[in-house]
Design a protein around this motif. Structure first.
Motif, PDB file in Angstrom:
ATOM      1  N   THR A 298       0.858  -1.193   0.000  1.00  0.00           N
ATOM      2  CA  THR A 298       0.000   0.000   0.000  1.00  0.00           C
ATOM      3  C   THR A 298       0.887   1.234   0.000  1.00  0.00           C
ATOM      4  OG1 THR A 298      -0.143   0.305   2.403  1.00  0.00           O
ATOM      5  CG2 THR A 298      -1.768  -1.179   1.398  1.00  0.00           C
ATOM      6  N   GLU A 299       0.298   2.366  -0.294  1.00  0.00           N
ATOM      7  CA  GLU A 299       0.953   3.672  -0.108  1.00  0.00           C
ATOM      8  C   GLU A 299      -0.166   4.670   0.092  1.00  0.00           C
ATOM      9  OE1 GLU A 299       2.583   6.036  -3.172  1.00  0.00           O
ATOM     10  OE2 GLU A 299       1.118   5.430  -4.636  1.00  0.00           O
ATOM     11  N   HIS A 300       0.100   5.917  -0.158  1.00  0.00           N
ATOM     12  CA  HIS A 300      -0.940   6.927  -0.078  1.00  0.00           C
ATOM     13  C   HIS A 300      -1.135   7.557  -1.434  1.00  0.00           C
ATOM     14  CE1 HIS A 300       0.683   7.133   4.212  1.00  0.00           C
ATOM     15  NE2 HIS A 300      -0.336   6.316   4.162  1.00  0.00           N
ATOM     16  N   PRO A 301      -2.269   7.337  -2.070  1.00  0.00           N
ATOM     17  CA  PRO A 301      -2.555   8.179  -3.227  1.00  0.00           C
ATOM     18  C   PRO A 301      -2.474   9.639  -2.757  1.00  0.00           C
ATOM     19  CG  PRO A 301      -4.205   6.438  -3.001  1.00  0.00           C
ATOM     20  CD  PRO A 301      -3.365   6.420  -1.745  1.00  0.00           C
ATOM     21  N   SER A 454       4.243   7.968  -5.716  1.00  0.00           N
ATOM     22  CA  SER A 454       4.780   9.302  -5.406  1.00  0.00           C
ATOM     23  C   SER A 454       4.837   9.599  -3.915  1.00  0.00           C
ATOM     24  CB  SER A 454       3.921  10.384  -6.071  1.00  0.00           C
ATOM     25  OG  SER A 454       3.982  10.248  -7.463  1.00  0.00           O
ATOM     26  N   SER A 455       4.052   8.896  -3.101  1.00  0.00           N
ATOM     27  CA  SER A 455       4.000   9.258  -1.676  1.00  0.00           C
ATOM     28  C   SER A 455       5.318   8.980  -0.962  1.00  0.00           C
ATOM     29  CB  SER A 455       2.894   8.472  -0.970  1.00  0.00           C
ATOM     30  OG  SER A 455       3.253   7.106  -0.846  1.00  0.00           O
ATOM     31  N   LEU A 456       6.098   8.018  -1.485  1.00  0.00           N
ATOM     32  CA  LEU A 456       7.327   7.540  -0.836  1.00  0.00           C
ATOM     33  C   LEU A 456       7.035   6.799   0.469  1.00  0.00           C
ATOM     34  CD1 LEU A 456       9.447  10.760  -1.475  1.00  0.00           C
ATOM     35  CD2 LEU A 456       9.655   8.610  -2.727  1.00  0.00           C
ATOM     36  N   HIS A 457       5.776   6.558   0.749  1.00  0.00           N
ATOM     37  CA  HIS A 457       5.355   5.847   1.967  1.00  0.00           C
ATOM     38  C   HIS A 457       4.882   4.453   1.566  1.00  0.00           C
ATOM     39  CE1 HIS A 457       4.079  10.093   3.560  1.00  0.00           C
ATOM     40  NE2 HIS A 457       5.391   9.941   3.562  1.00  0.00           N
ATOM     41  N   TYR A 458       5.822   3.526   1.428  1.00  0.00           N
ATOM     42  CA  TYR A 458       5.468   2.198   0.941  1.00  0.00           C
ATOM     43  C   TYR A 458       5.287   1.263   2.128  1.00  0.00           C
ATOM     44  CZ  TYR A 458       7.622   4.704  -2.874  1.00  0.00           C
ATOM     45  OH  TYR A 458       7.954   5.686  -3.770  1.00  0.00           O
ATOM     46  N   GLN A 459       4.150   0.625   2.178  1.00  0.00           N
ATOM     47  CA  GLN A 459       3.783  -0.124   3.371  1.00  0.00           C
ATOM     48  C   GLN A 459       3.296  -1.519   2.989  1.00  0.00           C
ATOM     49  OE1 GLN A 459       2.121   3.976   5.468  1.00  0.00           O
ATOM     50  NE2 GLN A 459       0.700   2.343   5.088  1.00  0.00           N
ATOM     51  N   GLY A 460       3.287  -2.408   3.971  1.00  0.00           N
ATOM     52  CA  GLY A 460       2.570  -3.672   3.853  1.00  0.00           C
ATOM     53  C   GLY A 460       3.356  -4.852   3.304  1.00  0.00           C
ATOM     54  N   THR A 461       4.542  -4.616   2.733  1.00  0.00           N
ATOM     55  CA  THR A 461       5.256  -5.692   2.034  1.00  0.00           C
ATOM     56  C   THR A 461       5.909  -6.699   2.974  1.00  0.00           C
ATOM     57  OG1 THR A 461       7.160  -4.236   1.949  1.00  0.00           O
ATOM     58  CG2 THR A 461       5.745  -4.282   0.000  1.00  0.00           C
ATOM     59  N   MET A 462       5.928  -6.365   4.278  1.00  0.00           N
ATOM     60  CA  MET A 462       6.416  -7.329   5.290  1.00  0.00           C
ATOM     61  C   MET A 462       5.468  -7.235   6.478  1.00  0.00           C
ATOM     62  SD  MET A 462      10.492  -6.630   5.341  1.00  0.00           S
ATOM     63  CE  MET A 462      10.353  -4.929   5.877  1.00  0.00           C
ATOM     64  N   ARG A 463       4.181  -7.188   6.173  1.00  0.00           N
ATOM     65  CA  ARG A 463       3.216  -6.810   7.209  1.00  0.00           C
ATOM     66  C   ARG A 463       3.263  -7.747   8.411  1.00  0.00           C
ATOM     67  NH1 ARG A 463      -2.428  -8.722   5.529  1.00  0.00           N
ATOM     68  NH2 ARG A 463      -3.166  -6.600   5.896  1.00  0.00           N
ATOM     69  N   MET A 464       2.973  -7.151   9.556  1.00  0.00           N
ATOM     70  CA  MET A 464       2.886  -7.945  10.770  1.00  0.00           C
ATOM     71  C   MET A 464       1.460  -8.460  10.924  1.00  0.00           C
ATOM     72  SD  MET A 464       3.311  -4.767  13.474  1.00  0.00           S
ATOM     73  CE  MET A 464       4.234  -5.781  14.558  1.00  0.00           C
ATOM     74  N   GLY A 465       1.329  -9.607  11.573  1.00  0.00           N
ATOM     75  CA  GLY A 465       0.006 -10.191  11.750  1.00  0.00           C
ATOM     76  C   GLY A 465      -0.082 -10.942  13.054  1.00  0.00           C
ATOM     77  N   ARG A 466      -1.302 -11.254  13.399  1.00  0.00           N
ATOM     78  CA  ARG A 466      -1.544 -11.918  14.679  1.00  0.00           C
ATOM     79  C   ARG A 466      -1.189 -13.405  14.611  1.00  0.00           C
ATOM     80  NH1 ARG A 466      -6.184  -9.634  17.843  1.00  0.00           N
ATOM     81  NH2 ARG A 466      -6.900  -8.867  15.836  1.00  0.00           N
ATOM     82  N   ALA A 467      -1.339 -14.007  13.412  1.00  0.00           N
ATOM     83  CA  ALA A 467      -1.130 -15.455  13.276  1.00  0.00           C
ATOM     84  C   ALA A 467      -0.373 -15.739  11.981  1.00  0.00           C
ATOM     85  CB  ALA A 467      -2.475 -16.166  13.250  1.00  0.00           C
ATOM     86  N   ASP A 468       0.323 -16.865  11.959  1.00  0.00           N
ATOM     87  CA  ASP A 468       1.090 -17.278  10.786  1.00  0.00           C
ATOM     88  C   ASP A 468       0.151 -17.998   9.818  1.00  0.00           C
ATOM     89  OD1 ASP A 468       3.013 -17.990   8.995  1.00  0.00           O
ATOM     90  OD2 ASP A 468       4.006 -19.448  10.293  1.00  0.00           O
ATOM     91  N   ASP A 469      -0.715 -17.204   9.178  1.00  0.00           N
ATOM     92  CA  ASP A 469      -1.756 -17.781   8.327  1.00  0.00           C
ATOM     93  C   ASP A 469      -1.558 -17.436   6.850  1.00  0.00           C
ATOM     94  OD1 ASP A 469      -2.257 -15.108   8.267  1.00  0.00           O
ATOM     95  OD2 ASP A 469      -4.249 -15.198   9.142  1.00  0.00           O
TER      96      ASP A 469
END
Ligand code: FAD
Length: 524
Positions: A298-301, A454-469
């Motif tokens: 994800t990022e920010h449009p 363009s936001s330079l705020h790149y997120q989610g590519t190693m996201r943390m989660g509650r369970a290994d699912d």
């Protein structure tokens, strides 16, 4: 603790630096070795280049951060001969495009503005230093509020947070008053127009010394501090592989980019904080490949515009004499484009966007001298709305073992699309931006949606989660699923859809991971 643990940190940006600082403060005998692929730019490691007053020195520092797009500096940065650059877009100064064109370039046709910085301090040497807190559904649902507040406090302290930067600026105050008139009635209490929290230290002359990784490292780069003796920063050194046996990380293989020498450093734990694209790339290259790795990008449009402040409206809240004071203060550091900074934060349900309003006495682009508002004594604001992107598996950076990038690592392809959910919020945010502009003055640059990335705020590519699912890469303490001593850091950990600048949140997440690693190593 039975021995003197060695912890390797990959990447010297704000997140790697936060780990280094907290680990050395929390583990009295540990040693931290930090590897950084790019060069050190300033005498003080990781300093914001915005603090460099000399324009030539500032331009040089930015160019040296631009990796494959570093122009005349390329050969001194250990880049292979013959890398040619054919990028269609120009990256923001201090950054280089992932898809820069030419041999070894990444592939990002649907995310063309994706960029990175390669230098000591990472993007944190170039950032705008806005550090709002996440709110409402931006927050991580499985960390409780009391703990989260403590983590944010740690992060704000590491980043030298200023909640009221430029709060005494009468021009800034007038901008807030006009925005309050327009929007105040429809926003929840505490979420109306306000000053934008920033990272830095106000100076006696009214300017700011902007915080970079140097602020976060603090005593680690102060030779008079005992902590500095246990900290090593090696620039121009690329980590090529994280070595592992079973569920245990054993060390890293690194290349000295100046000599080409390859060596292995054993480690008791490794923290990979090499940005949201290159961290998953390194894990992939190391054969560490959780199903979600690189996915849920994800990022920010972002929709931006520039507005000439209207003299009559501004004069209702600030006098000509107060404007003179503001202009005199600006003259102290004319090379720094940031003055009074305001915002309207994200709130739910009706304002799921984040507005940033930066005052400047000039426009960021050259205006035709004859154009309306080309001369505007009250100056301008550069305004942008950041919007949400909802996480989807198919938005991803993927890697190809058969297609080496310019460093010889598995090359990246970024695949990304906006859906109806984002399009609706972009439309609503753009309408808000038009209202904000009309409340403040006249548009000299109409609202426009910037290209993806363009936001330079790149997120989610190693996201943390509650369970290994299969939908996350790391556990709630930033530890990669299936490995007991491998931690990841950075905006890639953020699992939620957000609209705010992410660095504060990522430093808070790092503070939680660092505490877990301190506990683990203390128990051994
Ligand atoms: P980075 O700062 O990107 O650092 C990662 C480092 O890892 C890089 O130096 C890289 O060279 C190094 N690296 C990568 N691979 C390897 C390897 N294999 N071996 C060794 N080293 C490696 N964020 C905000 O919150 N607020 C803002 O106002 C804001 N404004 C910004 C403005 C600009 C112009 C830019 C460029 C960024 C901005 N950001 C902002 C984003 C912010 O800078 C990042 O969120 C932050 O720097 C991320 O920190 P990081 O440590 O995770 O990664």
């Amino acid at each position: 603790m039975s021995h003197r643990p060695t912890i390797v940190i990959v990447g010297s940006g704000p997140i790697g630096s936060a780990y280094a600082r907290l680990l050395l403060e929390g583990l009295p005998t540990a040693r931290v070795v930090m590897f950084e692929a790019g060069p050190q730019l300033t005498g003080i490691p990781g300093e914001s280049v915005r603090n460099i007053a000399d324009p030539d020195a500032k331009a040089r520092a930015r160019e040296m951060s631009q990796g494959p797009q570093a122009g005349r500096f390329r050969s001194s940065l250990g880049l292979p001969e013959g890398v040619s650059v054919e990028g269609m877009f120009t990256a923001r100064e201090g950054t280089h495009l992932i898809d820069f064109g030419g041999e070894g370039s990444g592939h990002a046709p649907t995310f063309p503005a994706a960029a990175a910085s390669t230098n000591v301090g990472g993007m944190g040497a170039h950032w705008t230093c806005a550090i709002p807190r996440p709110g409402f559904s931006e927050k991580i649902p499985f960390i409780d509020d009391a703990e989260w507040d403590g983590l944010i406090a740690t992060a704000e302290s590491l980043l030298h947070a200023q909640s009221a930067a430029f709060a005494d600026s009468a021009v800034g105050g007038a901008i807030r008053s006009l925005l309050e008139e327009e929007f105040g009635g429809e926003l929840p209490d505490g979420y109306g127009p306000g000053t934008l929290p920033v990272a830095g230290d106000p100076q006696p002359d009214g300017t700011m010394r902007w915080a970079g990784a140097d602020a976060v490292l603090g005593p680690l780069i102060d030779p008079s501090s005992p902590l500095s003796a246990r900290f090593t920063l090696r620039d121009l050194t690329l980590v090529r592989r994280v070595e592992h046996e079973g569920d245990t990380i054993t060390g890293v293989t690194v290349e000295d980019l100046c000599t080409g020498e390859i060596s292995l450093l054993p480690a008791d734990a490794v923290v990979v904080a090499a940005d949201a694209f290159r961290s998953p790339q390194l894990l992939w290259a190391s054969g560490i490949r959780p199903q979600a790795l690189g996915h849920y990008l994800t990022e920010h449009p972002v929709v931006i515009s520039t507005v000439a402040l209207d003299a009559e409206r501004m004069s209702r809240f600030a006098s000509e004499a107060e404007l003179d004071v503001e202009l005199a203060r600006r003259a102290h550091n004319a090379a720094d484009p940031v003055a009074a900074v305001n915002r309207i934060p994200f709130s739910e349900p009706d304002h799921p966007f984040s507005l940033q309003v930066m005052y400047s006495e000039t426009t960021p682009f050259r205006m035709d001298p004859g154009a309306a508002y080309a001369e505007n004594r009250w100056g301008y604001v550069n305004m942008g709305y950041g919007m949400r992107k909802f996480p989807r598996y198919e938005d991803a950076v993927t890697f190809d073992d058969e297609d080496p990038d310019y460093r010889g690592l598995p090359n990246m392809t970024i695949t990304y699309a906006l859906t109806d959910a984002e399009t609706a919020e972009i439309e609503a945010g753009t309408q808000h931006l038009r209202r904000a502009g009309h409340a403040l003055g006249a548009f000299v640059a109409e609202p426009r949606l910037l290209p993806n990335g363009s936001s330079l705020h790149y997120q989610g590519t190693m996201r943390m989660g509650r369970a290994d699912d299969g939908t996350s890469v790391a556990d709630p303490w930033s530890r990669v699923w299936g490995y007991r001593n491998l931690y990841v850091g950075g905006n890639g950990l953020i699992p939620t859809a957000t609209a705010m600048n992410p660095t504060l949140m990522s430093v808070a997440i790092a503070a939680r991971g660092a505490q877990r690693l301190i506990d683990e190593l203390s128990d051994e």
